[in-house]
Design a protein around this motif. Sequence first.
Motif, PDB file in Angstrom:
ATOM      1  N   UNK A  19       0.842  -1.206   0.000  1.00 28.15           N
ATOM      2  CA  UNK A  19       0.000   0.000   0.000  1.00 28.15           C
ATOM      3  C   UNK A  19       0.874   1.250   0.000  1.00 28.15           C
ATOM      4  N   UNK A  20       1.920   1.239   0.834  1.00 30.07           N
ATOM      5  CA  UNK A  20       2.842   2.375   0.854  1.00 30.07           C
ATOM      6  C   UNK A  20       3.611   2.517  -0.443  1.00 30.07           C
ATOM      7  N   UNK A  21       4.028   1.386  -1.029  1.00 36.19           N
ATOM      8  CA  UNK A  21       4.749   1.418  -2.303  1.00 36.19           C
ATOM      9  C   UNK A  21       3.863   1.956  -3.420  1.00 36.19           C
ATOM     10  N   UNK A  22       2.589   1.569  -3.422  1.00 36.92           N
ATOM     11  CA  UNK A  22       1.655   2.075  -4.440  1.00 36.92           C
ATOM     12  C   UNK A  22       1.481   3.595  -4.312  1.00 36.92           C
ATOM     13  N   UNK A  23       1.417   4.088  -3.072  1.00 32.90           N
ATOM     14  CA  UNK A  23       1.290   5.537  -2.871  1.00 32.90           C
ATOM     15  C   UNK A  23       2.554   6.257  -3.327  1.00 32.90           C
TER      16      UNK A  23
END
Length: 349
Positions: A19-23
């Motif tokens: 989720x953090x990588x996608x953001x």
Amino acid sequence: MCSKPDEDVTQTLHTIFHEGLDLYNKVSNSNEPTNSPQIQRDVQKGIALLEQATRLVSLADIFSKNEELDELATNDIQYLLLPALLGFLTAKLTSRERKEVVEIAEVYFKDFLQRTNGYKLSNYHFNKPEETVDNSKKTDFELLSMAVNTRANKIQKYREHKELKEHLNNLKTNVENEHADEDIKRKYFLTMLRVFIHDVVDELESINMEKPILEHMAAVKREDAPKPKRPPPPPLKPIIITKDAAQKAVYGAGYPSLPTMTVDEFYEKRVAEGAFPDPNKPREAKGGAMSLQEASLAGISLNDQQDQEEEETENKEERDDEELIARMRARDEYRDEHRRGWGNRMNRS
């Protein structure tokens, strides 16, 4: 065989990290200005997710200084990116002073390169302040040779970076296939790390050029600005807050370059700075009413306090306390002369 809690931590870590990588990818590929509200919301949310992933990595004790790259599990390799991702997102913050943001991002970038150096993925040389090169004693020929070599190195790094990104895109297509084997995934994660190593080194070079400018601007601002009435708030620092000393030791082992503190240590620090109320000095001593938070911190029940006041009032009534009787008579006379609702004329003259 892994226990059920370990499996839950691994699954949660995988979800939060991606989720953090996608953001991060969303912010990096966006055409909106960095200071736009939406971008800043995504940046702050991404930082929160990646900080949470960092705590889980520390809790799971994934990395060790004594292991080789071949000993790392394939899915764990991607978590080496955490400090790099935190550094890039932190560098995009616009809600704090730029000098402060740059210094925090630099901590994350250096932590990332220290880890990749440890696994022999990079050989970044951390210059010490006393190692600055004095070019004033060099001849013109030596300076020209240095410039030519620097330019050649930059061209070579640019080509390597471009080839790595193309290779990464090809591997990504294969990894997204549900039948991709572990060898493909491992190559993908390692290639991603090498791409980020190039990016982080470039970012550190930019920071090294930006810091003297920011320091000069801060000095000019201090000279021109009037003296503040109260000291400014303490600067933002990359800290990991833990529940107790045991967790502090666990989390601190994951990222030793970042200062850690327990909740109690954090609260005591804020009390010393004057940001939080001192539980040992309730507000009643200052003549004001005590809040629920202050009463709780001081170990006082507000209900017990109210019961005590009612009991004191009853004792005064039994003793025919003159001051209390006079106050009660004055209140009754006021109520007799000012009936409820008399003051409301309902807009009538």
